[in-house]
Enzyme design. Sequence first.
Site, PDB file in Angstrom:
ATOM      1  N   GLN A   1      97.853  28.624  10.897  1.00  0.00           N
ATOM      2  CA  GLN A   1      97.637  27.659  11.983  1.00  0.00           C
ATOM      3  C   GLN A   1      97.190  28.333  13.273  1.00  0.00           C
ATOM      4  O   GLN A   1      96.400  27.790  14.021  1.00  0.00           O
ATOM      5  CB  GLN A   1      98.926  26.877  12.273  1.00  0.00           C
ATOM      6  CG  GLN A   1      99.149  25.691  11.379  1.00  0.00           C
ATOM      7  CD  GLN A   1     100.451  24.967  11.740  1.00  0.00           C
ATOM      8  OE1 GLN A   1     100.831  24.861  12.902  1.00  0.00           O
ATOM      9  NE2 GLN A   1     101.127  24.462  10.741  1.00  0.00           N
TER      10      GLN A   1
ATOM     11  N   ASP B   1     100.690  17.119  14.577  1.00  0.00           N
ATOM     12  CA  ASP B   1     100.588  18.175  15.597  1.00  0.00           C
ATOM     13  C   ASP B   1      99.559  19.237  15.228  1.00  0.00           C
ATOM     14  O   ASP B   1      98.990  19.887  16.097  1.00  0.00           O
ATOM     15  CB  ASP B   1     101.952  18.824  15.863  1.00  0.00           C
ATOM     16  CG  ASP B   1     102.503  19.563  14.666  1.00  0.00           C
ATOM     17  OD1 ASP B   1     102.460  20.798  14.657  1.00  0.00           O
ATOM     18  OD2 ASP B   1     102.985  18.903  13.720  1.00  0.00           O
ATOM     19  N   GLN B   2      99.283  19.392  13.916  1.00  0.00           N
ATOM     20  CA  GLN B   2      98.327  20.430  13.494  1.00  0.00           C
ATOM     21  C   GLN B   2      96.888  20.082  13.880  1.00  0.00           C
ATOM     22  O   GLN B   2      96.029  20.957  13.932  1.00  0.00           O
ATOM     23  CB  GLN B   2      98.417  20.644  11.980  1.00  0.00           C
ATOM     24  CG  GLN B   2      99.758  21.212  11.534  1.00  0.00           C
ATOM     25  CD  GLN B   2      99.795  21.458  10.035  1.00  0.00           C
ATOM     26  OE1 GLN B   2      98.939  22.146   9.485  1.00  0.00           O
ATOM     27  NE2 GLN B   2     100.791  20.909   9.369  1.00  0.00           N
TER      28      GLN B   2
ATOM     29  N   PRO C   1     105.149  23.985   6.948  1.00  0.00           N
ATOM     30  CA  PRO C   1     104.465  23.344   5.817  1.00  0.00           C
ATOM     31  C   PRO C   1     104.466  24.284   4.611  1.00  0.00           C
ATOM     32  O   PRO C   1     104.408  25.503   4.780  1.00  0.00           O
ATOM     33  CB  PRO C   1     103.030  23.145   6.315  1.00  0.00           C
ATOM     34  CG  PRO C   1     102.982  23.610   7.713  1.00  0.00           C
ATOM     35  CD  PRO C   1     104.257  24.286   8.065  1.00  0.00           C
TER      36      PRO C   1
ATOM     37  N   HIS D   1     106.748  18.121  18.433  1.00  0.00           N
ATOM     38  CA  HIS D   1     105.726  19.148  18.226  1.00  0.00           C
ATOM     39  C   HIS D   1     104.365  18.694  18.751  1.00  0.00           C
ATOM     40  O   HIS D   1     103.622  19.465  19.340  1.00  0.00           O
ATOM     41  CB  HIS D   1     105.595  19.472  16.735  1.00  0.00           C
ATOM     42  CG  HIS D   1     106.383  20.667  16.325  1.00  0.00           C
ATOM     43  ND1 HIS D   1     106.808  20.885  15.039  1.00  0.00           N
ATOM     44  CD2 HIS D   1     106.814  21.736  17.025  1.00  0.00           C
ATOM     45  CE1 HIS D   1     107.475  22.023  14.976  1.00  0.00           C
ATOM     46  NE2 HIS D   1     107.490  22.568  16.167  1.00  0.00           N
TER      47      HIS D   1
END
Length: 350
Positions: free
Chosen positions: A89, A282-283, A116, A305
């Site tokens: 990420q 949030d990613q 994740p 997040h």
Amino acid sequence: GGQILRVSTALSCLLGLPVRVRRIRAGRSQPGLRPQHLSGLEIVRDLCEGKLEGGEIGSTEITFTPGKIKGGTHIADTKTAGSVCLLMQVAMPCVLFAASPSELHFKGGTNAEMAPQIDYTVMVFKPIVEKFNFTFNCDIKKRGYYPQGGGEVVVQMSPVKELSPINLTERGTVTKIYGRAFVAGALPIKLAKDMSAAAVRCIRKEIRDLYINIQPVREPDDQAFGTGSGIIIVAETSTGCLLAGSSLGKRGKNSDKVGIEAAEILLKNLKHGGAVDDSLQDQLIIFMALAKGVSRVKSGPITLHTQTAIHFAEQLTKAKFTVTKSEEEDPSKDTYIIECQGMGMINSNL
């Protein structure tokens, strides 16, 4: 926590802005940098030939001064079961704006708590994030589990000139549900079958007429390090949305419970009516901030997040986010629209 570090160092690297992060994980039982946070900082430092001060385990303040982002081969090793997905990420946005293609070797835990699972990264994150108009290849060489890690994932990626905005606002109807329940190391395949069966029973109570295919698998010994188990279940919709629920086994935790936990997370994500699940929310923020144009994503309730990622993305880039409660026909749906006018980052190397 770790997420503030990931967002701010990735953006620091991309924008060429030095950042200082203080009070790292203050008030936690183990304050300061953990091994996985340090590996994340180190990979970004290596990617952009930057300088990192305060980069040691337990440090509560770091200063990061970026250099120029370069492609090539880089290795990030957490030396523990620290999550390779969290390393990915932080590195991925940076290498999109490098001068040449990159090959990143991430070592650590592929299926770790509080992060994740690699299956989620491949099955959900990858196809959705590629809508920003880039592609990457993710090769799982070896899976690694808590506590010793030992997994390895290789990501190959070419740089882009700019990112396109995304529009994920139509959830559509669920068309199929599939997944995998896995065991590795010393655990019998029966556990995977039990997880799968319990998950299917749980989903069946809510969704009656859909074919559900959750494959029980035993990871080959040469492709897994250590002992672990878990499950991921993905729902695909008529508009191409992907939402998931996952759970990990641990000693003393009944395998039915693991399956049910994942099924309940999936059902909760389907119930709120968003086009993305709570883990993906949030990613996507950093990519929305970097893209050129307006991105819109319909989500369930905004997670902490996501709030954090938006806050730091707005502070460091010129992107502007708005979050509004979505006006739904169905009052039982709790959905929001995250809209972002992206900064339109241009890759000056290309």
